[in-house]
Scaffold this motif. Structure first.
Motif, mmCIF file in Angstrom:
data_model
loop_
_atom_site.group_PDB
_atom_site.id
_atom_site.type_symbol
_atom_site.label_atom_id
_atom_site.label_comp_id
_atom_site.label_asym_id
_atom_site.label_seq_id
_atom_site.Cartn_x
_atom_site.Cartn_y
_atom_site.Cartn_z
ATOM 1 N N ASP A 250 17.638 32.722 22.478
ATOM 2 C CA ASP A 250 16.497 33.487 21.998
ATOM 3 C C ASP A 250 16.647 34.917 22.525
ATOM 4 O O ASP A 250 16.631 35.145 23.725
ATOM 5 C CB ASP A 250 15.227 32.823 22.552
ATOM 6 N N GLU A 251 16.820 35.853 21.603
ATOM 7 C CA GLU A 251 17.097 37.225 22.048
ATOM 8 C C GLU A 251 15.996 37.796 22.924
ATOM 9 O O GLU A 251 16.227 38.651 23.766
ATOM 10 C CB GLU A 251 17.284 38.147 20.833
ATOM 11 N N ALA A 252 14.778 37.297 22.714
ATOM 12 C CA ALA A 252 13.654 37.802 23.502
ATOM 13 C C ALA A 252 13.804 37.411 24.965
ATOM 14 O O ALA A 252 13.258 38.060 25.846
ATOM 15 C CB ALA A 252 12.344 37.260 22.938
ATOM 16 N N LYS A 253 14.554 36.330 25.205
ATOM 17 C CA LYS A 253 14.658 35.850 26.578
ATOM 18 C C LYS A 253 15.996 36.190 27.229
ATOM 19 O O LYS A 253 16.088 36.294 28.448
ATOM 20 C CB LYS A 253 14.449 34.331 26.615
ATOM 21 N N ALA A 254 17.036 36.350 26.412
ATOM 22 C CA ALA A 254 18.356 36.567 26.990
ATOM 23 C C ALA A 254 18.431 37.940 27.655
ATOM 24 O O ALA A 254 17.786 38.889 27.211
ATOM 25 C CB ALA A 254 19.414 36.457 25.906
ATOM 26 N N GLY A 256 17.078 39.115 30.055
ATOM 27 C CA GLY A 256 15.730 39.620 30.312
ATOM 28 C C GLY A 256 15.681 40.601 31.462
ATOM 29 O O GLY A 256 14.783 41.448 31.527
ATOM 30 N N ARG A 261 12.461 41.148 33.358
ATOM 31 C CA ARG A 261 12.080 39.745 33.413
ATOM 32 C C ARG A 261 13.324 38.896 33.581
ATOM 33 O O ARG A 261 14.356 39.189 32.989
ATOM 34 C CB ARG A 261 11.407 39.315 32.111
ATOM 35 N N TYR A 263 14.540 35.140 32.872
ATOM 36 C CA TYR A 263 14.223 33.833 32.302
ATOM 37 C C TYR A 263 15.251 32.822 32.782
ATOM 38 O O TYR A 263 16.421 33.159 32.970
ATOM 39 C CB TYR A 263 14.282 33.900 30.770
ATOM 40 N N GLU A 265 16.349 28.458 32.368
ATOM 41 C CA GLU A 265 16.097 27.228 31.640
ATOM 42 C C GLU A 265 16.860 26.108 32.316
ATOM 43 O O GLU A 265 18.080 26.207 32.480
ATOM 44 C CB GLU A 265 16.571 27.396 30.199
ATOM 45 N N THR A 296 12.263 25.533 34.496
ATOM 46 C CA THR A 296 12.349 26.392 33.311
ATOM 47 C C THR A 296 11.177 27.364 33.382
ATOM 48 O O THR A 296 10.069 26.938 33.715
ATOM 49 C CB THR A 296 12.243 25.541 32.023
ATOM 50 N N PHE A 298 10.067 31.865 33.897
ATOM 51 C CA PHE A 298 10.566 33.209 34.155
ATOM 52 C C PHE A 298 9.812 33.815 35.321
ATOM 53 O O PHE A 298 8.765 33.317 35.723
ATOM 54 C CB PHE A 298 10.430 34.097 32.905
ATOM 55 N N ARG A 300 8.824 37.931 36.986
ATOM 56 C CA ARG A 300 8.834 39.351 36.642
ATOM 57 C C ARG A 300 9.488 40.166 37.749
ATOM 58 O O ARG A 300 9.359 39.847 38.922
ATOM 59 C CB ARG A 300 7.398 39.845 36.430
#
Lengths: 330, 191
Positions: A250-254, A256, A261, A263, A265, A296, A298, A300
């Motif tokens: 997921d690009e939003a998480k990779a 980060g 951030r 993330y 998993e 799993t 994230f 900040r």
């Protein structure tokens, strides 16, 4: 130029007409034809034309054109300043105020590296290193950009780089590679080969994980020769038995970390706290009673306390911190 | 390649585009900068800062159809800022004040016997009586070949003000010229 009625013009107005100026200065045949004809057609205005002409001729300035050496030298200085500033200037300011010191540290590190670089100009290897709690952005000689995560090292042979784009990485980095011949990232476990693209590489201890964001990326393991070509949105990680395991991410998480951030998993709690140690330059001690498990979620990159809070409360854990020393309790 | 295309290449990070812009524009920029009565190293400094900044902020530059105008506006602003900073330390002079030192060169006219040395000196004196802004506008028009729109941008004037300023300057020059125009007139017709 012929539409205008120049008979109504005063000398100082005529002297402002671009076509008229070109005629007086010479070299424009069309303008010359026009004005010579115009003077024949309007003999009564010849005095006005003459005075405009005299005006334009008089407005010739004393100039000494800069010497080409001056131009060359100045260009060299501009280039030097651009290259010197690149590492400092390109360090993206962390979005959150409290993390801003990271930027300053990174800038200081970049500056130090630059000084070392100039000082040791003949040294074969360039080494770009971040300590725990630092991140920095570095621009390679071909303008490819590397964002280096905390506690990571990038090395490349500066003299050979123009011929062969090859860097060595320990730790984690995000690359934005300029189009060109093959660009190779070498790590302890394997190599990543691309042409021009952006991707993230994690090469720490036994981990070797590559996420491709744009373009195509080839990942190969040194020991087994296992290889995969990744397209955007795909990743691969070194798995047991020297194999490569592909996955979609997921690009939003990779990667980060680039957006403050981290993330994770199904990652062991131990390695998550290792990351906290690297990001905030702290020592984390875990009591024996804390069970090893996979988590799993994230955290900040705002402040060590908020990261520790993000991590501990969902697991019903508590933490205590004294300066750089953190203790995790049940 | 048009200015706009070259500019866009710069904006996407083409270093060669930066060098090309520099090679094309630096001679004029240096000549223009010198006119503000500052030392050569300071002019070079301002040009250097200008290009370094151009590169660093390349992604945020607005488009331009005239690179020359864009750079002259930027250089002028930089120089005047520097002058202000320097001046503030000494007095509370009006920041809009600046020197614009440019001299007329009549060597060729004198050689061609269109002007005598005395006449040239008189013209020179007349030119020096113009205000700094008038001298600058005359320079931009007759040396850099700028149109009123460009001049307005560089000097922060609207079109009509630029036109008026230039007309007033030329009128002043013309009055002086008229005094010995008869002679020039005769010489012209001998050719």
């Amino acid at each position: 130029m012929s539409e205008k009625d120049y008979t109504t013009y005063g000398a100082e107005e005529l002297a402002q007409e671009p076509g008229f100026i070109r005629w007086v200065r010479g070299g424009d045949e069309e303008a010359a034809r026009f004005w010579e004809q115009w003077m024949i057609d309007h003999p009564e205005r010849s005095e006005m034309v003459e005075s405009a002409r005299a005006l334009v001729r008089a407005l010739h300035f004393k100039e000494s054109p800069p010497k080409s050496k001056q131009i060359d030298d100045l260009w060299d200085r501009i280039n030097e300043e651009i290259e010197a500033g690149e590492e400092v200037a390109e360090t993206s300011p962390p979005r959150i105020r409290r993390l801003r010191w990271l930027g300053y540290v990174a800038a200081a590190v970049a500056l130090l590296l630059l000084v070392l670089q100039v000082w040791n100009i003949n040294r074969r290897w360039e080494v770009i290193r971040t300590e725990a709690g630092q991140r920095l952005t570095y621009v390679l000689p071909d303008s490819s950009v590397v964002e280096l995560n905390a506690a990571s090292t990038l090395r490349f042979a500066s003299r050979d780089y123009a011929r062969q784009r090859r860097v060595q990485l320990t730790g984690e980095a995000f690359f934005q590679v300029e189009e060109g011949p093959a660009f190779v990232v070498e790590t302890d476990r394997g190599a990543v080969t691309v042409l021009g693209t952006s991707f993230n590489v994690l090469a720490r201890d036994e981990d070797f994980v590559v996420d491709c964001f744009t373009g195509r990326v080839q990942v190969a393991l040194d020991r087994s020769g296992a290889a995969q070509v990744l397209t955007a949105g795909r990743g691969a990680r070194a798995a047991e038995g020297n194999t490569l395991e592909g996955y979609a991410f997921d690009e939003a998480k990779a990667a980060g970390w680039r957006r403050d951030r981290i993330y994770f998993e199904e990652t062991s709690l131990g390695s998550v706290f290792d990351e906290v140690e690297r990001q905030f330059d702290v020592d984390i001690q875990m009591g024996d009673s804390i069970p090893q498990r996979e988590v799993t979620g994230f955290f900040r990159l705002v402040h060590v306390d908020s990261a520790l809070y993000d991590l501990t409360w969902p697991l019903n854990l508590e933490y205590g911190r004294e300066g750089r020393t953190v203790t995790i309790r049940k | 390649m048009t200015d706009l295309e070259l500019w866009q290449q710069l904006k996407v990070g083409d270093r060669q585009a930066l060098e090309r812009i520099y090679r094309e524009q630096a001679p004029l920029l240096l000549r223009y900068g010198r006119k503000f009565a500052i030392s050569e190293p300071l002019v070079e400094d301002c040009v250097q800062d200008l290009f370094v900044d151009l590169w660093r902020r390349r992604e945020h530059l607005s488009d331009t159809d005239s690179i020359r105008r864009y750079l002259m506006v930027a250089l002028r602003r930089r120089i005047i800022q520097r002058l202000d900073r320097r001046r503030k330390r000494f007095s509370d002079a009006d920041p809009a004040d600046y020197d614009f030192q440019v001299e007329l060169a009549h060597d060729q006219l004198i050689i061609a016997e269109e002007l005598s040395e005395e006449q040239s000196a008189e013209l020179q004196a007349a030119f020096q009586q113009l205000s700094e802004r008038q001298r600058e506008i005359v320079y931009l028009k007759y040396f850099a070949g700028f149109e009123y729109e460009d001049i307005g941008d560089v000097m922060d004037l609207n079109y009509q003000s630029a036109r008026n300023l230039l007309s007033r300057a030329l009128k002043k020059m013309k009055e002086l010229l008229l005094a010995f125009l008869v002679l020039i007139f005769c010489v012209f017709f001998l050719f």
